[in-house]
Design an enzyme around this catalytic site. Structure first.
Site, PDB file in Angstrom:
ATOM      1  N   THR A 129       3.552  -7.979  -9.992  1.00 41.28           N
ATOM      2  CA  THR A 129       2.258  -8.852  -9.402  1.00 41.28           C
ATOM      3  C   THR A 129       1.539 -10.460 -10.143  1.00 41.28           C
ATOM      4  O   THR A 129       1.737 -10.328 -11.314  1.00 41.28           O
ATOM      5  CB  THR A 129       0.575  -7.584  -9.018  1.00 41.28           C
ATOM      6  N   GLU A 130       1.735 -11.442  -9.530  1.00 43.02           N
ATOM      7  CA  GLU A 130       1.029 -12.442  -9.973  1.00 43.02           C
ATOM      8  C   GLU A 130       0.097 -13.196  -9.309  1.00 43.02           C
ATOM      9  O   GLU A 130      -0.805 -12.263  -8.486  1.00 43.02           O
ATOM     10  CB  GLU A 130       1.720 -13.899  -9.678  1.00 43.02           C
ATOM     11  N   GLY A 134       0.602 -10.176  -4.714  1.00 44.24           N
ATOM     12  CA  GLY A 134       0.577  -9.007  -4.806  1.00 44.24           C
ATOM     13  C   GLY A 134       1.265  -8.327  -3.148  1.00 44.24           C
ATOM     14  O   GLY A 134       1.775  -8.333  -3.691  1.00 44.24           O
ATOM     15  N   PHE A 159      -2.637  -7.714 -13.368  1.00 49.64           N
ATOM     16  CA  PHE A 159      -3.182  -6.679 -12.891  1.00 49.64           C
ATOM     17  C   PHE A 159      -1.792  -5.640 -13.968  1.00 49.64           C
ATOM     18  O   PHE A 159      -1.928  -4.339 -12.798  1.00 49.64           O
ATOM     19  CB  PHE A 159      -3.197  -6.446 -11.908  1.00 49.64           C
ATOM     20  N   ALA A 181      13.266 -13.134  -0.213  1.00 52.76           N
ATOM     21  CA  ALA A 181      13.443 -12.541  -0.470  1.00 52.76           C
ATOM     22  C   ALA A 181      14.357 -12.194  -1.465  1.00 52.76           C
ATOM     23  O   ALA A 181      15.510 -11.865  -2.541  1.00 52.76           O
ATOM     24  CB  ALA A 181      13.659 -11.127  -0.452  1.00 52.76           C
ATOM     25  N   GLU A 247       7.329   6.083  -6.157  1.00 53.37           N
ATOM     26  CA  GLU A 247       6.103   5.499  -6.465  1.00 53.37           C
ATOM     27  C   GLU A 247       5.050   5.806  -5.242  1.00 53.37           C
ATOM     28  O   GLU A 247       3.724   6.034  -5.713  1.00 53.37           O
ATOM     29  CB  GLU A 247       6.455   4.052  -7.134  1.00 53.37           C
ATOM     30  N   ARG A 273     -27.019  24.642  -9.225  1.00 59.99           N
ATOM     31  CA  ARG A 273     -27.338  24.228  -9.063  1.00 59.99           C
ATOM     32  C   ARG A 273     -28.642  24.288  -7.816  1.00 59.99           C
ATOM     33  O   ARG A 273     -27.972  24.667  -6.185  1.00 59.99           O
ATOM     34  CB  ARG A 273     -26.960  22.647  -8.683  1.00 59.99           C
ATOM     35  N   GLN A 284     -27.057  24.860   4.795  1.00 57.94           N
ATOM     36  CA  GLN A 284     -25.898  23.997   5.416  1.00 57.94           C
ATOM     37  C   GLN A 284     -25.042  23.264   5.534  1.00 57.94           C
ATOM     38  O   GLN A 284     -23.300  22.919   5.365  1.00 57.94           O
ATOM     39  CB  GLN A 284     -26.177  25.089   6.990  1.00 57.94           C
ATOM     40  N   GLY A 344     -25.777  14.929  -6.538  1.00 60.29           N
ATOM     41  CA  GLY A 344     -27.137  13.982  -5.972  1.00 60.29           C
ATOM     42  C   GLY A 344     -27.186  12.707  -7.610  1.00 60.29           C
ATOM     43  O   GLY A 344     -25.993  12.501  -7.663  1.00 60.29           O
TER      44      GLY A 344
HETATM   45  C1  FAD Z   1      -5.475  -1.150 -11.725  1.00 56.90           C
HETATM   46  C2  FAD Z   1      -4.348  -1.621 -11.443  1.00 56.90           C
HETATM   47  C3  FAD Z   1      -3.214  -1.502 -12.035  1.00 56.90           C
HETATM   48  C4  FAD Z   1      -1.962  -2.050 -11.264  1.00 56.90           C
HETATM   49  N1  FAD Z   1      -0.835  -2.341 -11.782  1.00 56.90           N
HETATM   50  C5  FAD Z   1       0.321  -2.716 -11.953  1.00 56.90           C
HETATM   51  C6  FAD Z   1       0.886  -2.604 -12.190  1.00 56.90           C
HETATM   52  O1  FAD Z   1       1.137  -1.618 -13.105  1.00 56.90           O
HETATM   53  N2  FAD Z   1       2.294  -3.877 -11.270  1.00 56.90           N
HETATM   54  C7  FAD Z   1       2.394  -4.444 -10.734  1.00 56.90           C
HETATM   55  O2  FAD Z   1       3.009  -5.407 -10.680  1.00 56.90           O
HETATM   56  N3  FAD Z   1       0.938  -4.325  -9.676  1.00 56.90           N
HETATM   57  C8  FAD Z   1      -0.087  -3.278 -10.500  1.00 56.90           C
HETATM   58  N4  FAD Z   1      -1.426  -3.869  -9.814  1.00 56.90           N
HETATM   59  C9  FAD Z   1      -0.380  -5.045  -8.904  1.00 56.90           C
HETATM   60  C10 FAD Z   1      -0.863  -4.294  -6.950  1.00 56.90           C
HETATM   61  O3  FAD Z   1      -1.011  -3.909  -6.682  1.00 56.90           O
HETATM   62  C11 FAD Z   1      -1.688  -5.629  -6.243  1.00 56.90           C
HETATM   63  O4  FAD Z   1      -3.584  -5.600  -6.718  1.00 56.90           O
HETATM   64  C12 FAD Z   1      -2.074  -5.143  -4.661  1.00 56.90           C
HETATM   65  O5  FAD Z   1      -0.546  -5.173  -4.644  1.00 56.90           O
HETATM   66  C13 FAD Z   1      -2.652  -6.075  -3.942  1.00 56.90           C
HETATM   67  O6  FAD Z   1      -2.401  -7.232  -3.950  1.00 56.90           O
HETATM   68  P1  FAD Z   1      -3.509  -8.292  -4.416  1.00 56.90           P
HETATM   69  O7  FAD Z   1      -4.155  -7.605  -5.197  1.00 56.90           O
HETATM   70  O8  FAD Z   1      -2.964  -9.493  -4.543  1.00 56.90           O
HETATM   71  O9  FAD Z   1      -4.114  -8.429  -2.618  1.00 56.90           O
HETATM   72  P2  FAD Z   1      -3.739  -9.196  -1.649  1.00 56.90           P
HETATM   73  O10 FAD Z   1      -2.595  -8.770  -1.094  1.00 56.90           O
HETATM   74  O11 FAD Z   1      -4.935 -10.746  -2.338  1.00 56.90           O
HETATM   75  O12 FAD Z   1      -4.702  -8.139  -1.080  1.00 56.90           O
HETATM   76  C14 FAD Z   1      -5.726  -9.051  -0.580  1.00 56.90           C
HETATM   77  C15 FAD Z   1      -6.358  -8.301   0.545  1.00 56.90           C
HETATM   78  O13 FAD Z   1      -5.577  -8.083   1.803  1.00 56.90           O
HETATM   79  C16 FAD Z   1      -5.040  -7.275   2.060  1.00 56.90           C
HETATM   80  N5  FAD Z   1      -3.461  -7.810   3.074  1.00 56.90           N
HETATM   81  C17 FAD Z   1      -2.856  -8.590   2.574  1.00 56.90           C
HETATM   82  N6  FAD Z   1      -1.668  -8.756   3.468  1.00 56.90           N
HETATM   83  C18 FAD Z   1      -1.759  -8.646   4.675  1.00 56.90           C
HETATM   84  C19 FAD Z   1      -0.970  -7.884   5.440  1.00 56.90           C
HETATM   85  N7  FAD Z   1      -0.033  -8.942   5.640  1.00 56.90           N
HETATM   86  N8  FAD Z   1      -1.536  -7.310   6.421  1.00 56.90           N
HETATM   87  C20 FAD Z   1      -2.818  -7.204   6.866  1.00 56.90           C
HETATM   88  N9  FAD Z   1      -3.761  -7.153   5.351  1.00 56.90           N
HETATM   89  C21 FAD Z   1      -3.318  -7.666   4.415  1.00 56.90           C
HETATM   90  C22 FAD Z   1      -4.320  -6.542   1.579  1.00 56.90           C
HETATM   91  O14 FAD Z   1      -4.257  -4.911   2.211  1.00 56.90           O
HETATM   92  C23 FAD Z   1      -6.080  -6.584   0.792  1.00 56.90           C
HETATM   93  O15 FAD Z   1      -7.377  -5.515   1.585  1.00 56.90           O
HETATM   94  C24 FAD Z   1      -2.180  -3.108 -10.389  1.00 56.90           C
HETATM   95  C25 FAD Z   1      -3.575  -3.512 -10.252  1.00 56.90           C
HETATM   96  C26 FAD Z   1      -4.416  -2.830  -9.934  1.00 56.90           C
HETATM   97  C27 FAD Z   1      -6.184  -3.247  -9.617  1.00 56.90           C
END
Ligand code: FAD
Length: 382
Positions: A129-130, A134, A159, A181, A247, A273, A284, A344
């Site tokens: 991720t950058e 993501g 992240f 890709a 994964e 509790r 219920q 609660g």
């Molecule tokens: C605690 C934590 C640990 C992490 N660890 C790692 C790690 O070890 N290595 C690593 O590389 N990354 C890691 N990540 C990053 C994580 O994999 C990304 O945050 C994730 O893939 C989402 O990318 P983004 O945050 O850029 O969100 P975005 O891609 O910007 O997405 C934002 C929203 O838009 C939605 N969205 C995006 N594209 C589409 C689409 N085509 N259709 C519908 N909805 C879409 C997404 O579902 C999301 O709801 C970590 C993140 C967290 C929070």
């Protein structure tokens, strides 16, 4: 209900007994400090290595336990229950990083890196991720260009789980100008020896606070050419797609363990509790909510056990792994929320495990491919 996961063996059961005692007695007492420090002690990694809990399904010749994915599933479940502070980072280390090296590394690379990861001497991370991308991995911008006998890496990641502690980072980088890709490769960076590699902030998260999650910066970071994973450049995206099911299943296994943990702690709490002269569980609404969640937990358990079985025999396909990740993590978040409600006000207090389970759970729908991306992958198969 007497039920035993079909992948459970007497050997795994015996291992789990001592592993659970070790987690509870030796590591869990440090968890609160780790949460406050926002990082775990490096010694905890070595202790897990000594315990044989790292790289369980990596062959013994590379320092692993030489077991099947069933062992890995057992470790994930036990960490989720007894030391959630390390569940994600260990899964990244053992189930992801090590398996990229195992699947695509040369003999020399495997012998160089896997034993150090297995012993816990080194901590592994993967940097996909950058800040700008993501979900859309094909838009990765970090570049790795050949200069003499090295790749020169430039760019930024964010992240990244274990970013502060990591000794070995698999970097997803663009090795050519080919768009999308095709230009992506996986390159292993050894953090200790790499000028131009810098760790940024240990990010302040709402949950999973003991697990360090960081920014990483590459400023003309030089990595030897022989650290490319796979024989040729441009295979990175395919390699990622091949490994992501593993994964995703790992995340789903953790989700089911968290659902079961949330239920157990809530049943206990609502039996103890009292309100209006009787235990909460005798209302219920409380009993029915727990009954509904119990039904889902049993269904999730049977499904995830089947998926683990498929993984052990090498038959788990990418769509089924996405279904497991989507459904089990959605249910985890719903269950955590409902179980917190049944506690609660105490459910909102950090000292209660359900409060931490609630905030820790939330990220499960986000990382490993968001649940929206899971729906995309599943819908494409229809
Ligand atoms: C605690 C934590 C640990 C992490 N660890 C790692 C790690 O070890 N290595 C690593 O590389 N990354 C890691 N990540 C990053 C994580 O994999 C990304 O945050 C994730 O893939 C989402 O990318 P983004 O945050 O850029 O969100 P975005 O891609 O910007 O997405 C934002 C929203 O838009 C939605 N969205 C995006 N594209 C589409 C689409 N085509 N259709 C519908 N909805 C879409 C997404 O579902 C999301 O709801 C970590 C993140 C967290 C929070």
């Amino acid at each position: 209900m007497a039920y035993r996961s079909q992948w459970m063996t007497d050997e795994i059961e015996a291992f789990r007994g001592s592993f659970q005692r070790f987690l509870t007695k030796d590591l869990a007492p440090h968890a609160e400090r780790w949460r406050n420090d926002r990082i775990v002690d490096r010694s905890a990694w070595r202790a897990l290595g000594e315990m044989g809990a790292l790289l369980t399904d990596v062959p013994e010749e590379y320092g692993g336990l030489g077991a099947t994915f069933a062992y890995e599933a057992a470790v994930t479940e036990d960490l989720t229950r007894f030391l959630p502070e390390m569940a994600t980072s260990v899964s990244v280390h053992s189930n992801i990083v090590a398996h990229y090296v195992l699947a695509y590394g040369s003999e020399a690379q495997k012998r160089r890196w896997l034993p150090k990861l297995a012993s816990g001497e080194w901590v592994g991370a993967i940097a996909m991720t950058e800040p700008g991308t993501g979900s859309d991995l094909q838009s990765v911008r970090t570049s790795a260009r050949r200069r003499n006998d090295a790749y020169v890496i430039n760019g930024a990641k964010t992240f990244i789980t274990s970013g502060q502690l990591a000794d070995l980072v698999i970097v997803v980088a663009r090795t050519s100008d080919q768009p999308g890709a095709k230009g992506l490769s996986l390159i292993v960076l050894e953090a200790g020896e790499c000028a131009g590699f810098r760790r940024g902030r240990n990010l302040d998260k709402i949950g999973m606070t003991a697990s360090d999650t960081s920014e990483l910066f590459f400023d003309n970071a030089e990595v030897p050419l022989e650290n490319l994973l796979g024989e040729v450049e441009g295979q990175g995206f395919v390699q990622l797609m091949q490994q992501l099911p593993r994964e995703r299943l790992g995340l789903a296994v953790g989700a089911v363990a968290a659902i079961e943990a949330a239920l157990d702690m809530t049943v206990d709490y609502t039996k103890e509790r009292r309100a209006f002269g009787k235990p909460l569980i005798e209302f219920q609404n409380t009993a029915f909510k727990l009954a509904e969640r119990k039904a889902e937990a049993v269904i999730a358990r049977v499904f995830i056990d089947w998926c683990v079985g498929q993984m052990v025999t090498g038959d788990l396909d990418a769509v089924t792994a996405s279904i497991a990740k989507l459904w089990c993590t959605d249910k985890q978040v719903e269950t955590a929320d409902e179980c917190l409600q049944l506690h609660g006000g105490y459910g909102y207090m950090k000292e209660f495990p359900i409060a931490r389970l609630f905030v820790d759970s939330r990220v499960q729908k986000i990382y490993g491919g968001t649940n929206e991306i899971m729906k995309l992958l599943i819908s494409r198969s229809l």
